[in-house]
Design a protein around this motif. Structure first.
Motif, PDB file in Angstrom:
ATOM      1  N   SER A 313      -4.799  75.068  28.965  1.00 60.46           N
ATOM      2  CA  SER A 313      -5.894  74.123  28.740  1.00 60.46           C
ATOM      3  C   SER A 313      -6.520  74.387  27.377  1.00 60.46           C
ATOM      4  O   SER A 313      -6.863  75.531  27.058  1.00 60.46           O
ATOM      5  N   PRO A 314      -6.700  73.353  26.549  1.00 63.57           N
ATOM      6  CA  PRO A 314      -7.282  73.553  25.216  1.00 63.57           C
ATOM      7  C   PRO A 314      -8.797  73.650  25.266  1.00 63.57           C
ATOM      8  O   PRO A 314      -9.440  73.191  26.220  1.00 63.57           O
ATOM      9  N   LEU A 315      -9.357  74.248  24.234  1.00 61.43           N
ATOM     10  CA  LEU A 315     -10.807  74.204  24.067  1.00 61.43           C
ATOM     11  C   LEU A 315     -11.256  72.795  23.712  1.00 61.43           C
ATOM     12  O   LEU A 315     -12.290  72.321  24.156  1.00 61.43           O
ATOM     13  N   ALA A 316     -10.481  72.129  22.845  1.00 63.18           N
ATOM     14  CA  ALA A 316     -10.794  70.748  22.450  1.00 63.18           C
ATOM     15  C   ALA A 316      -9.519  70.071  21.976  1.00 63.18           C
ATOM     16  O   ALA A 316      -8.655  70.709  21.379  1.00 63.18           O
ATOM     17  N   ARG A 317      -9.419  68.787  22.269  1.00 59.20           N
ATOM     18  CA  ARG A 317      -8.291  67.995  21.792  1.00 59.20           C
ATOM     19  C   ARG A 317      -8.841  66.725  21.153  1.00 59.20           C
ATOM     20  O   ARG A 317      -9.582  65.980  21.777  1.00 59.20           O
ATOM     21  N   PHE A 318      -8.467  66.476  19.891  1.00 57.17           N
ATOM     22  CA  PHE A 318      -8.964  65.332  19.135  1.00 57.17           C
ATOM     23  C   PHE A 318      -7.847  64.298  19.005  1.00 57.17           C
ATOM     24  O   PHE A 318      -6.776  64.598  18.464  1.00 57.17           O
ATOM     25  N   THR A 319      -8.105  63.093  19.475  1.00 54.02           N
ATOM     26  CA  THR A 319      -7.069  62.059  19.550  1.00 54.02           C
ATOM     27  C   THR A 319      -7.374  60.852  18.682  1.00 54.02           C
ATOM     28  O   THR A 319      -6.756  59.794  18.844  1.00 54.02           O
ATOM     29  N   ALA A 320      -8.317  60.962  17.753  1.00 55.55           N
ATOM     30  CA  ALA A 320      -8.733  59.802  16.963  1.00 55.55           C
ATOM     31  C   ALA A 320      -7.761  59.463  15.839  1.00 55.55           C
ATOM     32  O   ALA A 320      -7.794  58.348  15.323  1.00 55.55           O
ATOM     33  N   HIS A 321      -6.899  60.400  15.441  1.00 55.76           N
ATOM     34  CA  HIS A 321      -5.985  60.143  14.326  1.00 55.76           C
ATOM     35  C   HIS A 321      -4.855  59.217  14.758  1.00 55.76           C
ATOM     36  O   HIS A 321      -4.307  59.337  15.864  1.00 55.76           O
TER      37      HIS A 321
END
Length: 424
Positions: A313-321
């Motif tokens: 499990s990640p600390l944070a995942r950014f999917t806006a790109h």
């Protein structure tokens, strides 16, 4: 370009585009903030013919402030408000003198000094040794790894890899230790030779390093094992991590031969992991960027799941790109700040910023903020996004200057950019 968005912005268009570059440390001090700035950079070319490629060492100086020059009084007003500004006449005179100095600095024209060394093949990756920045390593598309002593005529060409590669990194803990990975999934470890041949007073030579083919393809991506990126641990001399095709991140310890200690498929959709970055200030944080436009931050203390069938499990995942992530690098002095590039631009994130009202998919952030979706382009602008630099075509690499506060440099098909955001 909005000049108020930058404290400094300069561009440079080379004869041939460059896939990679690296800053070379100088002796002018740490955490520099006073303009004008200077930088020494090693850059590589992607020429139209193999024999035209060059490794170029550039000294960029008189990099002046290019944004709107504010007086000390105006800067105080921005921070404290006008009611707190009760400076007397002496302060006003001092402010006037300071403003005149700033205007003189802003009128300077940047100076570029350079020399070039012949290089066989286009340069896929460049890295300077942190402890001895005069030693520069390059990955050639001809399938060779090359070492240059930029202060002397010595070069070393290593032909032990089976094909070309992109993955290359020097250890920040052990001087002269390097790892190189190729597109066939092979990883070779470079060790400093013992005795006087390693960095002696007479310079470097072909006996300064020993190289061993330590690891080959392994795990679930054995049919597509290309090693895309490598990063040594910032605290342990024997540990490094790799970003690989097929969605895999692996952690190796060179005391354990022939296999990784941890092998995780972090992208269930199989998207390649293009790049990774190990936080130099918080050594348990690792960031990865994928071909699907997703960039993720991991806590290595929880990176080994209880079952091989369960992804960490990640600390944070950014999917806006909406484009593949091409480069990542943590800020050298701010543990929560990271620079990210994709094909369309360069982005500065501050991961210490929290949402005022967390929601299921707010800001294109998942992981601890909620949600487990994969695939880029699905989110809105995340609140952690501080700054966006656009205008370059096909951005390939981004680096923070290790000694100039918050200076960023990028390379793209259209050339180089150096800038300092106004909000950093």
């Amino acid at each position: 370009v909005d000049p108020t968005a930058y404290k400094m912005l300069h561009g440079l268009t080379p004869e041939w585009p460059s896939l990679s570059f690296d800053f070379i440390r100088d002796e002018l001090g740490e955490n520099r903030t006073r303009f004008p700035h200077s930088a020494i950079v090693a850059v590589g070319s992607q020429a139209d013919r193999t024999d035209r490629n060059r490794l170029t060492i550039m000294k960029l100086s008189d990099l002046a402030r290019t944004g709107v020059v504010k007086s000390a009084e105006e800067e105080d007003d921005d921070i404290l408000g006008e009611k707190y500004n009760d400076s007397d006449d002496d302060d006003d005179e001092s402010d006037d003198e300071s403003e005149e100095e700033d205007e003189e600095v802003a009128d300077l024209d940047p100076v570029v000094e350079h020399y070039s060394l012949r290089h066989q093949g286009g340069i896929n990756r460049i890295r300077a040794m942190p402890q001895h920045p005069e030693v520069v390593a390059t990955w050639s598309d001809a399938g060779t790894v090359n070492l240059y002593d930029e202060g002397a005529s010595w070069t070393f060409v290593y032909q032990g890899h089976s094909t070309e590669g992109y993955a290359m990194d020097w250890s920040r803990v052990k001087t002269g230790q390097m790892a190189t990975g190729d597109c066939d999934g092979n990883i070779h470890i470079w060790q400093p030779a013992s005795g006087p041949s390693f960095g002696n007073a007479g310079g470097w030579n072909n006996s300064s390093f020993s190289v061993s083919a330590t690891y080959g393809p392994s795990g679930g991506n054995i049919d597509n094992p290309s090693v895309e990126d490598i990063q040594w641990s910032p605290t342990e001399s024997t540990v490094f991590a790799t970003a690989e095709c097929g969605g895999y991140v692996k952690v190796f310890d060179i005391r354990c031969k022939d296999r990784p200690m941890i092998s995780n498929k972090i992208h269930s959709n199989g998207a390649d992991v293009n790049v990774l970055a190990w936080n130099g200030l918080v050594s348990n944080l690792l960031a990865t960027g994928g071909d699907d436009g997703v960039f993720t931050v991991w806590d290595l203390r929880n990176f080994q799941p209880a079952s091989a069938d369960v992804a960490p499990s990640p600390l944070a995942r950014f999917t806006a790109h909406r484009n593949p992530i091409t480069s990542l690098e943590w800020h050298p002095t701010d543990e929560s700040m990271i620079a990210v590039s994709d094909e369309a631009g360069t982005y500065i994130y501050d991961l210490s910023i929290e949402e005022d009202e967390p929601s299921e998919k707010a800001g294109g952030v998942s992981g601890t903020a909620g949600g487990d979706e994969e695939g880029g382009g699905g989110g809105e602008i995340p609140p952690q996004l501080l700054f966006v630099h656009c205008g370059s075509e096909s951005v390939k690499e981004v680096h923070w200057h290790p000694q100039v506060a918050s200076m960023v440099m990028t390379t793209a098909l259209t050339g180089f950019s150096l800038f300092i955001p106004s909000n950093l």
